[in-house]
Design a protein around this motif. Structure first.
Motif, PDB file in Angstrom:
ATOM      1  N   ASP A   1      33.764  40.902  51.628  1.00  0.00           N
ATOM      2  CA  ASP A   1      33.475  42.304  51.873  1.00  0.00           C
ATOM      3  C   ASP A   1      34.757  43.019  52.267  1.00  0.00           C
ATOM      4  N   PRO A   2      34.878  44.317  51.946  1.00  0.00           N
ATOM      5  CA  PRO A   2      36.107  45.051  52.303  1.00  0.00           C
ATOM      6  C   PRO A   2      36.249  45.214  53.808  1.00  0.00           C
ATOM      7  N   ASN A   3      37.498  45.309  54.249  1.00  0.00           N
ATOM      8  CA  ASN A   3      37.791  45.547  55.667  1.00  0.00           C
ATOM      9  C   ASN A   3      37.821  47.032  56.003  1.00  0.00           C
ATOM     10  N   LEU A   4      37.919  47.875  54.981  1.00  0.00           N
ATOM     11  CA  LEU A   4      37.921  49.324  55.180  1.00  0.00           C
ATOM     12  C   LEU A   4      36.620  49.900  54.632  1.00  0.00           C
ATOM     13  N   VAL A   5      35.930  50.665  55.442  1.00  0.00           N
ATOM     14  CA  VAL A   5      34.685  51.316  55.010  1.00  0.00           C
ATOM     15  C   VAL A   5      34.608  52.691  55.658  1.00  0.00           C
ATOM     16  N   TRP A   6      33.850  53.583  55.030  1.00  0.00           N
ATOM     17  CA  TRP A   6      33.553  54.866  55.648  1.00  0.00           C
ATOM     18  C   TRP A   6      32.435  54.683  56.678  1.00  0.00           C
ATOM     19  N   THR A   7      32.583  55.269  57.824  1.00  0.00           N
ATOM     20  CA  THR A   7      31.506  55.293  58.818  1.00  0.00           C
ATOM     21  C   THR A   7      31.336  56.724  59.311  1.00  0.00           C
ATOM     22  N   VAL A   8      30.105  57.062  59.664  1.00  0.00           N
ATOM     23  CA  VAL A   8      29.798  58.409  60.134  1.00  0.00           C
ATOM     24  C   VAL A   8      28.678  58.321  61.152  1.00  0.00           C
ATOM     25  N   GLY A   9      28.578  59.314  62.001  1.00  0.00           N
ATOM     26  CA  GLY A   9      27.516  59.325  63.001  1.00  0.00           C
ATOM     27  C   GLY A   9      27.767  58.338  64.123  1.00  0.00           C
ATOM     28  N   VAL A  10      26.738  57.568  64.483  1.00  0.00           N
ATOM     29  CA  VAL A  10      26.836  56.626  65.598  1.00  0.00           C
ATOM     30  C   VAL A  10      27.874  55.545  65.309  1.00  0.00           C
ATOM     31  N   ASP A  11      27.937  55.075  64.064  1.00  0.00           N
ATOM     32  CA  ASP A  11      28.922  54.051  63.721  1.00  0.00           C
ATOM     33  C   ASP A  11      30.346  54.574  63.894  1.00  0.00           C
ATOM     34  N   ALA A  12      30.565  55.830  63.512  1.00  0.00           N
ATOM     35  CA  ALA A  12      31.893  56.423  63.701  1.00  0.00           C
ATOM     36  C   ALA A  12      32.206  56.571  65.184  1.00  0.00           C
ATOM     37  N   LEU A  13      31.208  56.902  65.987  1.00  0.00           N
ATOM     38  CA  LEU A  13      31.416  56.998  67.434  1.00  0.00           C
ATOM     39  C   LEU A  13      31.814  55.648  68.012  1.00  0.00           C
ATOM     40  N   ARG A  14      31.152  54.583  67.559  1.00  0.00           N
ATOM     41  CA  ARG A  14      31.524  53.250  68.031  1.00  0.00           C
ATOM     42  C   ARG A  14      32.975  52.935  67.684  1.00  0.00           C
ATOM     43  N   GLU A  15      33.371  53.307  66.469  1.00  0.00           N
ATOM     44  CA  GLU A  15      34.753  53.076  66.059  1.00  0.00           C
ATOM     45  C   GLU A  15      35.724  53.855  66.949  1.00  0.00           C
TER      46      GLU A  15
END
Length: 316
Positions: A293-307
């Motif tokens: 699986d790729p190491n780079l992904v788009w995240t948004v919302g709660v997942d982006a907040l975790r990041e």
């Protein structure tokens, strides 16, 4: 046969990039044709704004002629200028607040040229910018691409100077005078000065302009940075050792970004990210070849907040 998750992701990203290219080409054509079609231009001769093929008037001339009252002019200014302007800016910044510089990466004509010139320069010199000290691993440099690189910058610098002038004066007049070599002195000076500025910017400073010189991009970045839940490129740091198997070529994530950013950096160092997704495509392609699986992904919302919280904790 059922696609594996990496293959399915590759297919999705490939479709996304094709969609992005179509949108870029369409908006580029719209940018060039809008004055000729009276979709958007301001005629300096008549002091008249044209929008969607119609004269856009606030009624000031009618007020001077005594045809309408001052109250009607005030309502025209409010309803035809202030309210639409505020709504447009609010909608634009709302999109940027949620998804970042989508306009830059998906529509902007200038960024389309940045990508094109990057590819030509890479084939000419093995570099992605004239100011780079190191070459990017890849195909051998070919001198013929220097002519394509310079010619493309000169061509589009001239096209842009003509287009900009047609946003201010009737396109038929400008093209007619240009073809008959009868431009007025002021028109000729404007064209040649604008041509020189645009061409030099495209040749030497296109990345710097996108990062620091473009107000549209700058305010999109400010809105994006203010939202910890905004769309962001997330890097799976616990799996960072997998990146050692990537080939450090022109298509690696470190070299795929047209803005010359390092996609594995934290968000505050990706201030001018245009969400084009090319780093994601490069990462996915490299990892798919190894069944990962790729190491780079788009995240948004709660997942982006975790990041964002992870990055702040790592920074502390």
């Amino acid at each position: 046969m059922t696609e594996t998750p990496p293959a399915a992701e590759a297919s999705r990203l490939a479709r996304l990039q094709r969609t992005r290219r179509v949108l870029q080409i369409g908006f580029f054509a719209l940018f060039l044709l809008a004055p000729a079609l009276d979709l958007l231009r301001f005629d300096l001769h008549e002091a008249q704004l044209w929008f969607l093929g119609q004269r856009w008037s606030l009624g000031i001339d009618a007020f001077r002629a005594g045809e309408i009252s001052a109250n009607q002019v005030a309502m025209n200014i409010l309803l035809r200028a202030i309210v639409p302007g505020v709504l447009f800016v609010a909608a634009f910044l709302t999109v940027a607040y949620r998804w970042g510089r989508l306009y830059c990466g998906w529509l902007c004509p200038h960024f389309s040229l940045v990508e094109l010139l990057n590819r030509l320069l890479a084939r000419a010199s093995g570099k992605l910018s004239l100011w780079d000290r190191e070459r990017v691993p890849g195909p051998p440099a070919r001198s013929v691409y220097w002519a394509l690189y310079g010619g493309t910058a000169l061509l589009f610098g001239f096209v842009w100077s003509i287009t900009l002038l047609t946003y201010l004066l009737p396109p038929a007049e400008i093209w007619g005078r240009l073809l008959s070599a009868s431009l007025t002195p002021n028109q000729a000076r404007f064209l040649f000065i604008a041509w020189a500025v645009f061409a030099l910017e495209l040749l030497l400073a296109r990345h710097l302009f996108c990062r620091f010189g473009c107000a549209v991009g700058f305010f999109q970045s400010l809105a994006w940075m203010a939202n910890p839940k905004a769309l962001v490129v997330s890097f799976a740091r616990p799996r960072a050792t997998e990146c050692r198997g990537c080939e450090p070529g022109p298509d690696s994530c470190e070299n795929a970004c047209p803005m010359r950013l390092r996609p594995r950096n934290i968000k505050r160092l990706m201030f001018s990210c245009v969400q084009c997704g090319q780093c994601l495509s490069a990462c996915e392609h490299s990892h798919a070849q190894r069944g990962q699986d790729p190491n780079l992904v788009w995240t948004v919302g709660v997942d982006a907040l975790r990041e964002t919280l992870k990055q702040r904790k790592a920074g502390d």
